[in-house]
Design a protein around this motif. Structure first.
Motif, PDB file in Angstrom:
ATOM      1  N   LYS A  27       0.832  -1.203   0.000  1.00  0.00           N
ATOM      2  CA  LYS A  27       0.000   0.000   0.000  1.00  0.00           C
ATOM      3  C   LYS A  27       0.866   1.252   0.000  1.00  0.00           C
ATOM      4  CE  LYS A  27      -4.004   2.155   0.609  1.00  0.00           C
ATOM      5  NZ  LYS A  27      -5.063   2.126  -0.377  1.00  0.00           N
ATOM      6  N   GLU A  28       1.925   1.254   0.796  1.00  0.00           N
ATOM      7  CA  GLU A  28       2.823   2.398   0.876  1.00  0.00           C
ATOM      8  C   GLU A  28       3.547   2.641  -0.452  1.00  0.00           C
ATOM      9  OE1 GLU A  28       3.383   4.785   3.295  1.00  0.00           O
ATOM     10  OE2 GLU A  28       1.700   3.885   4.329  1.00  0.00           O
ATOM     11  N   SER A  63       2.215   2.258  -3.383  1.00  0.00           N
ATOM     12  CA  SER A  63       1.288   2.833  -4.348  1.00  0.00           C
ATOM     13  C   SER A  63       0.574   4.086  -3.854  1.00  0.00           C
ATOM     14  CB  SER A  63       0.246   1.785  -4.763  1.00  0.00           C
ATOM     15  OG  SER A  63      -0.551   1.411  -3.657  1.00  0.00           O
ATOM     16  N   ASP A  64       0.365   4.205  -2.567  1.00  0.00           N
ATOM     17  CA  ASP A  64      -0.349   5.350  -1.988  1.00  0.00           C
ATOM     18  C   ASP A  64       0.352   5.795  -0.713  1.00  0.00           C
ATOM     19  OD1 ASP A  64      -2.592   5.339  -3.797  1.00  0.00           O
ATOM     20  OD2 ASP A  64      -3.381   3.623  -2.710  1.00  0.00           O
ATOM     21  N   ILE A  65       0.462   7.087  -0.555  1.00  0.00           N
ATOM     22  CA  ILE A  65       1.001   7.621   0.690  1.00  0.00           C
ATOM     23  C   ILE A  65      -0.140   7.647   1.706  1.00  0.00           C
ATOM     24  CG2 ILE A  65       2.057   9.630   1.799  1.00  0.00           C
ATOM     25  CD1 ILE A  65       3.836   8.103  -0.221  1.00  0.00           C
ATOM     26  N   THR A  66       0.112   7.144   2.898  1.00  0.00           N
ATOM     27  CA  THR A  66      -0.953   7.043   3.897  1.00  0.00           C
ATOM     28  C   THR A  66      -0.887   8.162   4.931  1.00  0.00           C
ATOM     29  OG1 THR A  66       0.395   5.498   5.174  1.00  0.00           O
ATOM     30  CG2 THR A  66      -1.186   4.553   3.618  1.00  0.00           C
TER      31      THR A  66
END
Length: 98
Positions: A4-5, A7-10
């Protein structure tokens, strides 16, 4: 969470990041829960400074419910500031569980 990190910044703003897994990984979660890491002086998180890192593991539809509850709660800057300034774990938990 690592996928997830990539592909997307959380990082959600207000000094907070909420890393969580991809939808495909929910089947591997045995029990829903969160983990909290408190950095009173902050750390570099991508291009932002984060004071709270709240990891989420949610099975079934728990993932979205936990994420939504946290996002609403942590949108209050005064509340977050109080959490960040908590002097010990007991005080932090007392504030967090309000």
């Amino acid at each position: 969470m690592l996928e997830k990190e990539k592909s997307d910044i959380t990082y959600i703003g207000n000094g907070i990041a909420i890393p969580h897994g991809m939808n495909e990984a929910k089947k591997y979660v045995k029990k829903s829960g969160i983990s909290v890491i408190h950095y009173p002086n902050g750390i570099q998180y991508d291009e932002n400074k984060a004071y709270l890192i709240i990891g989420i593991a949610g099975g079934d539809n728990d993932h979205l419910e936990i994420l939504q509850d946290l996002a609403v709660k942590l949108s209050d800057e005064d509340y977050v500031d109080t959490l960040v300034k908590a002097s010990n774990m007991d005080k932090f938990l007392e504030i967090f569980n309000q």
